[in-house]
Design a protein around this motif. Structure first.
Motif, PDB file in Angstrom:
ATOM      1  N   TRP A 294       3.638  29.112 -23.291  1.00  0.00           N
ATOM      2  CA  TRP A 294       2.241  28.892 -22.899  1.00  0.00           C
ATOM      3  C   TRP A 294       1.628  30.155 -22.305  1.00  0.00           C
ATOM      4  O   TRP A 294       0.457  30.468 -22.552  1.00  0.00           O
ATOM      5  CB  TRP A 294       2.135  27.729 -21.918  1.00  0.00           C
ATOM      6  CG  TRP A 294       1.988  26.428 -22.609  1.00  0.00           C
ATOM      7  CD1 TRP A 294       2.894  25.422 -22.664  1.00  0.00           C
ATOM      8  CD2 TRP A 294       0.861  25.998 -23.385  1.00  0.00           C
ATOM      9  NE1 TRP A 294       2.409  24.390 -23.422  1.00  0.00           N
ATOM     10  CE2 TRP A 294       1.166  24.713 -23.878  1.00  0.00           C
ATOM     11  CE3 TRP A 294      -0.351  26.571 -23.722  1.00  0.00           C
ATOM     12  CZ2 TRP A 294       0.285  23.999 -24.673  1.00  0.00           C
ATOM     13  CZ3 TRP A 294      -1.231  25.859 -24.523  1.00  0.00           C
ATOM     14  CH2 TRP A 294      -0.903  24.593 -24.986  1.00  0.00           C
TER      15      TRP A 294
ATOM     16  N   THR B 210       1.042  32.515 -25.195  1.00  0.00           N
ATOM     17  CA  THR B 210      -0.064  31.981 -25.987  1.00  0.00           C
ATOM     18  C   THR B 210      -1.397  32.244 -25.311  1.00  0.00           C
ATOM     19  O   THR B 210      -2.375  32.639 -25.967  1.00  0.00           O
ATOM     20  CB  THR B 210       0.132  30.465 -26.223  1.00  0.00           C
ATOM     21  OG1 THR B 210       1.369  30.264 -26.903  1.00  0.00           O
ATOM     22  CG2 THR B 210      -0.995  29.876 -27.031  1.00  0.00           C
ATOM     23  N   SER B 211      -1.456  32.064 -24.006  1.00  0.00           N
ATOM     24  CA  SER B 211      -2.703  32.296 -23.262  1.00  0.00           C
ATOM     25  C   SER B 211      -3.109  33.761 -23.300  1.00  0.00           C
ATOM     26  O   SER B 211      -4.288  34.082 -23.499  1.00  0.00           O
ATOM     27  CB  SER B 211      -2.543  31.838 -21.815  1.00  0.00           C
ATOM     28  OG  SER B 211      -2.266  30.461 -21.763  1.00  0.00           O
TER      29      SER B 211
ATOM     30  N   TYR C  72       0.890  15.592 -22.335  1.00  0.00           N
ATOM     31  CA  TYR C  72       0.053  16.690 -21.872  1.00  0.00           C
ATOM     32  C   TYR C  72      -1.360  16.233 -21.537  1.00  0.00           C
ATOM     33  O   TYR C  72      -1.992  16.756 -20.653  1.00  0.00           O
ATOM     34  CB  TYR C  72      -0.025  17.798 -22.917  1.00  0.00           C
ATOM     35  CG  TYR C  72       1.279  18.510 -23.156  1.00  0.00           C
ATOM     36  CD1 TYR C  72       2.219  18.659 -22.139  1.00  0.00           C
ATOM     37  CD2 TYR C  72       1.595  19.028 -24.396  1.00  0.00           C
ATOM     38  CE1 TYR C  72       3.418  19.306 -22.359  1.00  0.00           C
ATOM     39  CE2 TYR C  72       2.784  19.676 -24.621  1.00  0.00           C
ATOM     40  CZ  TYR C  72       3.689  19.810 -23.602  1.00  0.00           C
ATOM     41  OH  TYR C  72       4.867  20.447 -23.822  1.00  0.00           O
TER      42      TYR C  72
END
Length: 156
Positions: A6, A9-10, A132
């Protein structure tokens, strides 16, 4: 590892969104003057198309997971962005712009790591999205237990 994916990815999404929006919104001459000399080799429409690919790829990395739709899209977006960086490195190599190639290769490597993680051991599935998104659910298939971290609501 999921948290690491994550974070990567960010970072990728922010980098590609910023670069893409810049290519979409600024004239080719201004881009070339700001250090993107390669833009002189391409028609304005192509530079904008590259920017659109980068911006859409950035959105494709984040939005499907945030909205709980199209679980395969972040993986394909990462592969598309990796291919974009491969093409960018080829352009810089052809233009003998060696200083720009390491940036392309780092972004390509990060996108490849995201694609590997989301295709392989940390794939999204429909149960991941339910967890999520904070929605309640009352089923957990045995085949999904390795991919889902469960935080039950207070009533369980």
């Amino acid at each position: 590892m999921n948290i690491t994916l994550w974070i990567i990815t960010s970072v990728l999404a922010l980098a590609f969104l910023a670069a893409g929006l810049m290519k979409i919104s600024q004239p080719r001459e201004k881009l070339a003057a700001s250090g993107m000399a390669w833009a002189e080799d391409f028609p304005p429409g192509s530079v904008r198309a590259i920017g659109a690919v980068e911006a859409l790829g950035a959105l494709g990395l984040i939005l499907p997971a945030a909205l709980g739709i199209a679980p395969a899209l972040p993986t394909w977006a990462a592969l598309g962005l990796a291919a974009t960086m491969l093409g960018a490195a080829a352009v810089h190599l052809r233009r003998k712009e060696a200083k720009a190639i390491p940036v392309n290769l780092v972004l390509l490597l990060l996108a490849a790591v995201v694609a590997w993680g989301r295709f392989g051991p940390y794939v999204f599935d429909e149960l991941d999205f339910v967890v999520y998104s904070g929605q309640q659910w009352d089923r957990l298939s045995e085949s999904h237990t390795q991919n889902v971290r469960v935080h039950w609501p207070d009533d369980h």
